[in-house]
Design a protein around this motif. Structure first.
Motif, short mmCIF file in Angstrom:
data_model
loop_
_atom_site.label_atom_id
_atom_site.label_comp_id
_atom_site.label_asym_id
_atom_site.label_seq_id
_atom_site.Cartn_x
_atom_site.Cartn_y
_atom_site.Cartn_z
N VAL A 34 0.85 -1.20 0.00
CA VAL A 34 0.00 0.00 0.00
C VAL A 34 0.88 1.25 0.00
O VAL A 34 1.99 1.26 0.55
CB VAL A 34 -0.92 0.02 1.23
CG1 VAL A 34 -1.90 -1.12 1.20
CG2 VAL A 34 -0.10 -0.01 2.52
N GLU A 68 -2.68 5.67 0.67
CA GLU A 68 -3.66 4.61 0.97
C GLU A 68 -3.62 4.26 2.46
O GLU A 68 -4.67 4.04 3.08
CB GLU A 68 -3.37 3.37 0.13
CG GLU A 68 -3.67 3.56 -1.35
CD GLU A 68 -3.20 2.38 -2.18
OE1 GLU A 68 -3.76 2.15 -3.26
OE2 GLU A 68 -2.26 1.67 -1.73
N GLY A 97 -6.80 5.09 4.75
CA GLY A 97 -7.42 3.90 5.33
C GLY A 97 -7.44 3.93 6.84
O GLY A 97 -8.40 3.47 7.47
#
Length: 376
Positions: free
Chosen positions: A219, A223, A227
């Motif tokens: 990732v 991200e 997240g």
């Protein structure tokens, strides 16, 4: 990444319970405890005249909603005991020959002792006493003019008050302190809980070592950060709705503005406050450190410089500069404006812009601080 973080949050039942209960509990406790109205001031009297005029004077205090009569003392010597014990906050002492002096055209001195332990409350009490005393003086003067000038009472009153004064309170017609403090408590609850939950949640992974799974994953930094933040933003958004419902239905604060504007700016403020938690979590490696730093960074400026208790305009010039450095002040303007004044973006756009800048700056700082190759 967001679903994984959400599972981590829901796995710890105590953490999840605090996430939703903590802001509501703060709102409940502070909403009922932080009452700034000065009413029901306990007082006792020493009436050394016992005339009809002295009773008429004291009756104005008896019937006032700002005062609460506790009893009549035999002499001034008992006043200290009542004030020291806190049973009375004020003592009104009427001298002998009170009526005789007034009816003969002489002045009479009424002594009022006020407990000055709390200066603000003492000043307000003094203002109430002066207002009642002035009203009594004006009526005495009107009666005198009526007797000596052959005027009707209404005409005499009109002549004693050539300048009329009409005061109207706007936006908070009943001048209730809860209408002012409860909307600001929405800001306080979000300003403290959102960064605290975010910082503790993210640092917890550092302590357990699960953060290294992220470091080795594919990732990107963006991200990862998005997240991680989404669950805490969602929790805070739910808390916004809960706090709004408490303000409107539990504390009966009128909401006059746009609900859409309020919700949109609240989410923007949540992004700002969670951004503070993100930055703190990237600077420390233990939950204890995250807890201490977050509480210091978010709580102290919020109480002192957000307008929660004292309007920012009433602060000194240096304090006002500090107030503009923290996001709480801008959101306080928004919640009070939407709750009480029914103002929209044309008035609040500078506050909304300030929050947007804060959110962008904190997000950028968090992005720059986070690295997938931490120093060991």
């Amino acid at each position: 990444m967001s679903s994984k973080e959400w599972r981590e949050v829901t796995r710890d039942r105590m953490f999840l319970l605090l996430a939703f209960c903590m802001p509501a509990v703060w709102m409940f406790v502070f909403g009922y405890g932080l009452v700034l109205d000065v009413e029901d001031i306990s007082f006792v009297v020493v009436d050394r005249d016992h005339s009809s005029l002295s009773r008429d004077y004291l009756y104005r205090f008896y019937q006032s909603r700002y005062f609460s009569f506790q009893g009549e003392l035999a002499g001034e010597g008992e006043a200290d005991a009542w004030l020291q014990s806190g049973k009375a906050r004020a003592v009104i002492i009427l001298p002998e020959k009170f009526q005789e002096r007034l009816l003969s055209g002489q002045s009479a001195d009424v002594q009022t002792l006020i407990d000055g332990t709390f200066p603000l409350r003492a000043d307000i009490t003094k203002g109430y006493v002066i207002a009642i005393n002035n009203a009594f003086n004006m009526e005495l003067l009107a009666d005198h003019l009526g007797r000596t000038g052959g005027l009707s009472r209404d005409e005499a009153i009109r002549r004693t008050r050539p300048l009329g004064l009409e005061v109207r309170y706007l936006y908070n017609e009943e001048v209730r302190s809860t209408w002012s403090t409860v909307p600001a408590l929405i800001m306080f609850s979000l300003m403290v809980s959102s960064p605290l939950l975010t910082a503790l949640g993210l640092v917890r992974e550092k302590e357990t070592g699960s953060i290294y799974n992220i470091y080795s994953a594919t990732v990107s930094r963006m991200e990862f950060l998005v997240g991680k933040l989404v669950p805490y933003v969602m929790i805070s958004a739910v808390n916004v709705v809960l706090l709004w419902l408490m303000a409107v239905f539990l504390f009966a604060v009128p909401f006059k503005g746009s609900l859409l504007l309020f919700m949109a700016t609240s989410v923007l403020f949540v992004l700002t406050s969670t951004g503070i938690g993100l930055v703190v979590s990237l600077l420390v490696s233990t939950q204890q450190a995250a807890l201490i730093i977050t509480v210091v960074v978010s709580t102290v400026p919020t109480i002192l410089y957000s307008g929660l208790i004292v309007p920012v305009s009433s602060l000194g010039s240096a304090s006002q500069v500090q107030a503009h450095l923290f996001p709480g002040m801008y959101y306080t303007n928004i919640v009070r404006g939407t709750f009480l004044k029914n103002v929209g973006p044309t008035v609040l756009w500078t506050d909304v812009l300030a929050l947007a800048v804060y959110a962008a700056v904190l997000g950028t700082i968090g992005y720059r601080l986070f690295t997938k190759r931490p120093n060991v």
